[in-house]
Design a protein around this motif. Sequence first.
Motif, PDB file in Angstrom:
ATOM      1  N   CYS A 253      18.045  18.655  19.238  1.00 45.77           N
ATOM      2  CA  CYS A 253      17.741  17.400  19.925  1.00 45.77           C
ATOM      3  C   CYS A 253      16.536  17.497  20.853  1.00 45.77           C
ATOM      4  O   CYS A 253      16.293  16.595  21.647  1.00 45.77           O
ATOM      5  N   SER A 285      19.954  10.843  13.468  1.00 48.89           N
ATOM      6  CA  SER A 285      20.190  11.046  14.901  1.00 48.89           C
ATOM      7  C   SER A 285      19.298  12.157  15.446  1.00 48.89           C
ATOM      8  O   SER A 285      18.749  12.043  16.544  1.00 48.89           O
ATOM      9  N   THR A 288      15.691  10.912  15.811  1.00 48.98           N
ATOM     10  CA  THR A 288      15.521   9.947  16.907  1.00 48.98           C
ATOM     11  C   THR A 288      15.522  10.629  18.268  1.00 48.98           C
ATOM     12  O   THR A 288      15.039  10.062  19.248  1.00 48.98           O
ATOM     13  N   GLN A 289      16.058  11.852  18.328  1.00 54.77           N
ATOM     14  CA  GLN A 289      16.123  12.551  19.613  1.00 54.77           C
ATOM     15  C   GLN A 289      14.924  13.450  19.874  1.00 54.77           C
ATOM     16  O   GLN A 289      14.774  13.957  20.981  1.00 54.77           O
ATOM     17  N   SER A 315      22.729   4.653  14.649  1.00 51.10           N
ATOM     18  CA  SER A 315      21.843   5.780  14.960  1.00 51.10           C
ATOM     19  C   SER A 315      20.406   5.308  15.130  1.00 51.10           C
ATOM     20  O   SER A 315      19.703   5.724  16.060  1.00 51.10           O
ATOM     21  N   GLY A 319      18.433   5.088  18.651  1.00 47.80           N
ATOM     22  CA  GLY A 319      17.172   5.820  18.733  1.00 47.80           C
ATOM     23  C   GLY A 319      16.043   4.948  19.239  1.00 47.80           C
ATOM     24  O   GLY A 319      15.275   5.348  20.126  1.00 47.80           O
ATOM     25  N   GLN A 322      16.679   4.222  22.998  1.00 46.83           N
ATOM     26  CA  GLN A 322      16.456   5.371  23.876  1.00 46.83           C
ATOM     27  C   GLN A 322      14.985   5.761  23.958  1.00 46.83           C
ATOM     28  O   GLN A 322      14.549   6.326  24.958  1.00 46.83           O
ATOM     29  N   LYS A 323      14.226   5.470  22.914  1.00 53.64           N
ATOM     30  CA  LYS A 323      12.801   5.799  22.906  1.00 53.64           C
ATOM     31  C   LYS A 323      11.950   4.741  23.597  1.00 53.64           C
ATOM     32  O   LYS A 323      10.723   4.830  23.603  1.00 53.64           O
TER      33      LYS A 323
END
Length: 642
Positions: A253, A285, A288-289, A315, A319, A322-323
């Motif tokens: 991650c 996932s 995206t991290q 997911s 993503g 969170q981004k």
Amino acid sequence: MPHRDTVSWNTMISGYTSSGKLDNAWCLFRGMVRSGSDADGYSFSRLLKGVASAKRFDLGEQVHSLVIKGGYECNVYVGSALVDMYAKCERVEDAFEAFWEISEANSVSWNALIGGFVQVRDVEMVFWLFGCMEMKMVDDGTFAPLLTLLDDPLLCNLLKEVHGKVLKLGLEKEITICNAMVSSYADCGLVLDAKRVFDGLGGSKDLITWNSMLAGFSKLEQKDSAFELFIEMLRTRIETDVYTYTSILSTCCGEEHRVFGQSLHCLVIKKGLEQVTSVSNALISMYTQFPTCALNDALSLFESLEDKDLVSWNSVLTGLSQKGQSEDAVKFFSYSRSLNMEVDDYAFSAVLRSCSDLATLQLGQQIHALAIKSSFESNEFVASSLILMYSKCGVIKNAQRCFEEICSTQSTVAWNAMILGYAQHGSGQVSLSLFSQMCNQNVKLDHVTFTAVLTACSHSGLVQGLKLLRLMEPVYKIQPRMEHYAAAVDLLGRAGLVKEAKELIESMPLSPDPMVLKTFLGVCRACGEIEMATQVANHLLEMEPEDHFTYVALSHMYSDAKKWEEKANVKKVMKERGVKKVPGWSWIEIGNEVCAFNAEDRSHPLCEEIYLMVEDLTQEMKWFETDNEFDDQTSLLDVNHS
């Protein structure tokens, strides 16, 4: 077959139930009864096994009545099958009654009953039954389900007691027991105990053992240990499976894991698992991290996945949210809704977080209405996202209302959101009051709680909040993290205590990360400490030479101090290193659409009309200014003439 006997019928019934064709087995059983063949204990036990697997309680009751009619309720095999059927249908009271009808219960009967109460997580009843059971009957079928129940840190002492029983009975080498024990120890956070059990199996480990240990490392974020274990699996030629890859992918991650994650992706393709939904979801996932430039990979995986499930959609949505690609997240959510995709608490939380970032109140209210319609408004994660959304949109009363609807559930997440909401509104005293209420009501505190409280103190100039940082570990048993130190540095900086902020950083038990140093750089700039700021900036540039923040902060600071030569040097270094300032974005909500823009932006399809309108408004402002000047001069002339 002209002459069918009971054995023939039973063989066919068993075949159908084993292959999951319960309806066929039931039809065959009824045909058997109609033909005059006598159903025996084996007939009933095989049919009940199929009912248990399918969890068809309605059919199970019918079979039970036939069992009673045939006088087989006391038969140990039929009785055990009845107990198992009711247990798997989570009808533990019925399972209990069926159990006591058995004339001489054996280990299978006991294990089935215990397994039922394990399934409904009735710890007290499970251990009462375990105490009633004769130790000579206890086997791996008893301990394995029992151990899976002990997956809570609060039950770790009980887990160790059961482990002691296992050792006393000489069952420590039973693979099913050890697998369950590895998982339970890991779930309780006792990774060393899990590893000790794992190592104790020596060469008798199976794939489940390896996967259990790997999953344990992943859950506890023991990333290096997880990577080493996975590599050992490959080295010793252990046959990996779907569960192996979903576990190891969940540990990748960070940017430092990008190459390893991409290598895992190659292995997934090599093993032909790229279209397995759970594996693809783990890959999505993972991508995206990654901090930079990986969302396109995640989207490509999503688009190529044939059998998308709810996790796949969530997911991508999470993503994007969170981004910081909030606008895209909202659009993606709308797209999923247009396809009538199911929405769960994860989706609501993610899209509401994006609404918070965009401060789109109208859209947030619409999603709130959808959450109410979907009966998710009381979910602690959805409620906390609603609290943050309303807080960031400036409607703190609505945030408080959402909080009051859920605070009775002792939800730490909701309390944290409300504390942070008041912090953002500069109501530090209210945040501190909420923190006191949390303590008084025994609501569990976590690291987010202290981040929120320290932020509240910082925004309200409450320097006394620094005491909380010092009390975190000795009193509240929570080790301070980087974000806590960053909040404390910001708190001291806002109070003008630069020296104290520097001393705090120097006293940290671990090296400050870029977040802490960037906060301190901002403090130095705000307080005019150019020399100290330059030192911090140089350190940051060594750590993150490609991050634009430090260059921009230095440039602005030199501008404020009219140090033009130093500013020019900063810009020169930026140019040499190819670092560009990331432009700030603004957005406006028009109807149901969010329009984002930055300075001199021409990406909007109506940009020509927009700029024409801006020119018209600018011209009107100039005319208005000219008219005011003319009026002022006229008034002055009137005064002079008078």
